[in-house]
Design a protein around this motif. Structure first.
Motif, PDB file in Angstrom:
ATOM      1  N   ARG A 158       0.837  -1.211   0.000  1.00 12.20           N
ATOM      2  CA  ARG A 158       0.000   0.000   0.000  1.00 12.20           C
ATOM      3  C   ARG A 158       0.865   1.252   0.000  1.00 12.20           C
ATOM      4  O   ARG A 158       0.585   2.230  -0.701  1.00 12.20           O
ATOM      5  N   ALA A 159       1.959   1.212   0.775  1.00  8.95           N
ATOM      6  CA  ALA A 159       2.831   2.383   0.869  1.00  8.95           C
ATOM      7  C   ALA A 159       3.650   2.585  -0.399  1.00  8.95           C
ATOM      8  O   ALA A 159       3.958   3.728  -0.772  1.00  8.95           O
ATOM      9  N   THR A 160       4.018   1.507  -1.069  1.00  7.00           N
ATOM     10  CA  THR A 160       4.871   1.634  -2.253  1.00  7.00           C
ATOM     11  C   THR A 160       4.075   1.881  -3.529  1.00  7.00           C
ATOM     12  O   THR A 160       4.659   2.142  -4.578  1.00  7.00           O
ATOM     13  N   ASP A 161       2.766   1.788  -3.453  1.00  2.45           N
ATOM     14  CA  ASP A 161       1.936   2.104  -4.611  1.00  2.45           C
ATOM     15  C   ASP A 161       2.037   3.600  -4.905  1.00  2.45           C
ATOM     16  O   ASP A 161       1.722   4.434  -4.054  1.00  2.45           O
ATOM     17  N   GLY A 162       2.504   3.941  -6.095  1.00 10.54           N
ATOM     18  CA  GLY A 162       2.632   5.345  -6.465  1.00 10.54           C
ATOM     19  C   GLY A 162       4.039   5.898  -6.353  1.00 10.54           C
ATOM     20  O   GLY A 162       4.278   7.042  -6.749  1.00 10.54           O
ATOM     21  N   VAL A 163       4.978   5.118  -5.800  1.00  7.88           N
ATOM     22  CA  VAL A 163       6.355   5.592  -5.738  1.00  7.88           C
ATOM     23  C   VAL A 163       7.135   5.036  -6.919  1.00  7.88           C
ATOM     24  O   VAL A 163       6.798   3.982  -7.480  1.00  7.88           O
ATOM     25  N   GLU A 164       8.188   5.744  -7.279  1.00 10.76           N
ATOM     26  CA  GLU A 164       9.084   5.310  -8.357  1.00 10.76           C
ATOM     27  C   GLU A 164      10.453   5.027  -7.746  1.00 10.76           C
ATOM     28  O   GLU A 164      11.095   5.925  -7.197  1.00 10.76           O
ATOM     29  N   PHE A 165      10.881   3.776  -7.815  1.00 11.38           N
ATOM     30  CA  PHE A 165      12.182   3.430  -7.272  1.00 11.38           C
ATOM     31  C   PHE A 165      13.284   4.013  -8.154  1.00 11.38           C
ATOM     32  O   PHE A 165      13.293   3.819  -9.375  1.00 11.38           O
ATOM     33  N   VAL A 166      14.224   4.729  -7.512  1.00  7.03           N
ATOM     34  CA  VAL A 166      15.415   5.227  -8.196  1.00  7.03           C
ATOM     35  C   VAL A 166      16.615   4.764  -7.399  1.00  7.03           C
ATOM     36  O   VAL A 166      16.504   4.382  -6.232  1.00  7.03           O
ATOM     37  N   TYR A 167      17.803   4.817  -8.015  1.00  4.81           N
ATOM     38  CA  TYR A 167      18.980   4.194  -7.426  1.00  4.81           C
ATOM     39  C   TYR A 167      20.190   5.128  -7.508  1.00  4.81           C
ATOM     40  O   TYR A 167      20.313   5.912  -8.460  1.00  4.81           O
ATOM     41  N   PRO A 168      21.103   5.021  -6.526  1.00  3.12           N
ATOM     42  CA  PRO A 168      22.334   5.812  -6.607  1.00  3.12           C
ATOM     43  C   PRO A 168      23.167   5.376  -7.807  1.00  3.12           C
ATOM     44  O   PRO A 168      23.193   4.197  -8.168  1.00  3.12           O
TER      45      PRO A 168
END
Length: 299
Positions: free
Chosen positions: A215-225
């Motif tokens: 539920r919390a990760t719905d709508g986020v975009e994972f990005v990386y260093p």
């Protein structure tokens, strides 16, 4: 005849140190454990280039390994993934007498997977790997070691977590003040209402989904260093991220606010419940007795 119980352990790093410290707490091997830890820290420094050695890796390997007795440590060489792919001396094996049983510590690159394939009844590894591979993803996140076994499908694996070793480093929410705003609390609920980039370490997508919840990760975009960027700097650029923290001092130096401790990245004792027998149960009891943590319910 003395029974010998093989136990899978990491080959290097904080998890192996935690294992050796736990073994030293129940057996008279403090000096031996300290010697192994010191040797591997020195070898890590050589691999990172912060120290230099007169002898090559094969000569050092011969000096470290005493093969006359199984009760002395053996080491081996692995190819490290750092620039130039140097050979690194890592832990291989050691037998420790423990209450009438010979505990044979055997180094594995992935002890958790060795238990999954039924090579061992007992083993130690990072709790992170359990989350990455077998913990069921649900709307609500996992916040403690005690919640892990309930999220493992017994049809997927026979491995269960017994207890943590207390070498706790937390996966922590970090954010810039501008992203948080003036009144918000930086926790799972904040992430659930957030839409935008979330900076994490590469290959940690499933772990982060497990600890935050879907539920919390719905709508986020994972990005990386990037390869050259520090994690804290990359999180500052993204605005929000999840990273392993101890004191959080480096994060604060980058202007980041520390939020909720999401999950303890801790070394855990695991068992394959199908392979475990009475001798493995006896060892498990001995290894959990000195723990101040509450052992997890298995099964």
């Amino acid at each position: 005849m003395t029974a010998t119980i093989p136990v899978a352990v990491p080959r290097k790093g904080r998890p192996l140190e935690a294992v050796l410290e736990r073994i030293a707490a129940v057996a008279d091997v403090d000096a031996l454990a300290d010697s192994i830890i010191s040797t591997l820290r020195y070898e890590k420094a050589l691999t990172k280039g912060t120290k230099t050695a007169d002898a090559g890796p094969y000569e050092r390997l011969a000096d470290y390994s005493e093969t006359d007795s199984p009760h002395t440590p053996e080491y081996t060489l692995l190819r490290d993934d750092r620039e130039g792919f140097p050979r690194r001396v890592v832990f291989d094996s050691l037998t420790v007498a423990l209450d009438g049983i010979d505990l044979r510590l055997i180094g594995r690159e992935e002890p958790f997977r060795a238990l999954r394939t039924h090579e061992f009844a007992l083993g130690f590894d990072s709790a992170d790997l359990v989350l990455e591979e077998v913990v069921e993803l649900r709307k609500a996140g996992v916040g403690s070691l005690a919640e892990i076994n309930a999220r493992i499908d017994p049809h997927d694996t026979d491995v269960a977590v017994v207890t943590g070793l207390g070498d706790t480093v937390y996966h922590t929410l970090l954010a810039t003040p501008g992203v948080i705003g003036g009144t918000a609390t930086l926790d799972r609920e904040f992430v659930a209402d957030y839409e935008g980039p979330l900076c994490i370490s590469p290959r940690y997508e499933r772990l982060v989904e497990a600890v935050l919840g879907t539920r919390a990760t719905d709508g986020v975009e994972f990005v990386y260093p990037s390869d050259a960027a520090e994690e804290e700097a990359a999180i500052t650029e993204a605005g929000l991220g999840v990273y392993l923290t101890v004191t959080g001092s480096t994060a604060r130096e980058h202007g980041l606010v520390l939020g909720e401790h999401l999950f303890p990245s801790e070394t855990v004792l695991m068992e394959n419940t199908v392979e475990a027998d009475s001798e493995a149960d006896a060892i498990k009891t001995l290894l959990t007795e000195p723990a101040t943590e509450t052992a997890l319910q298995v099964g």
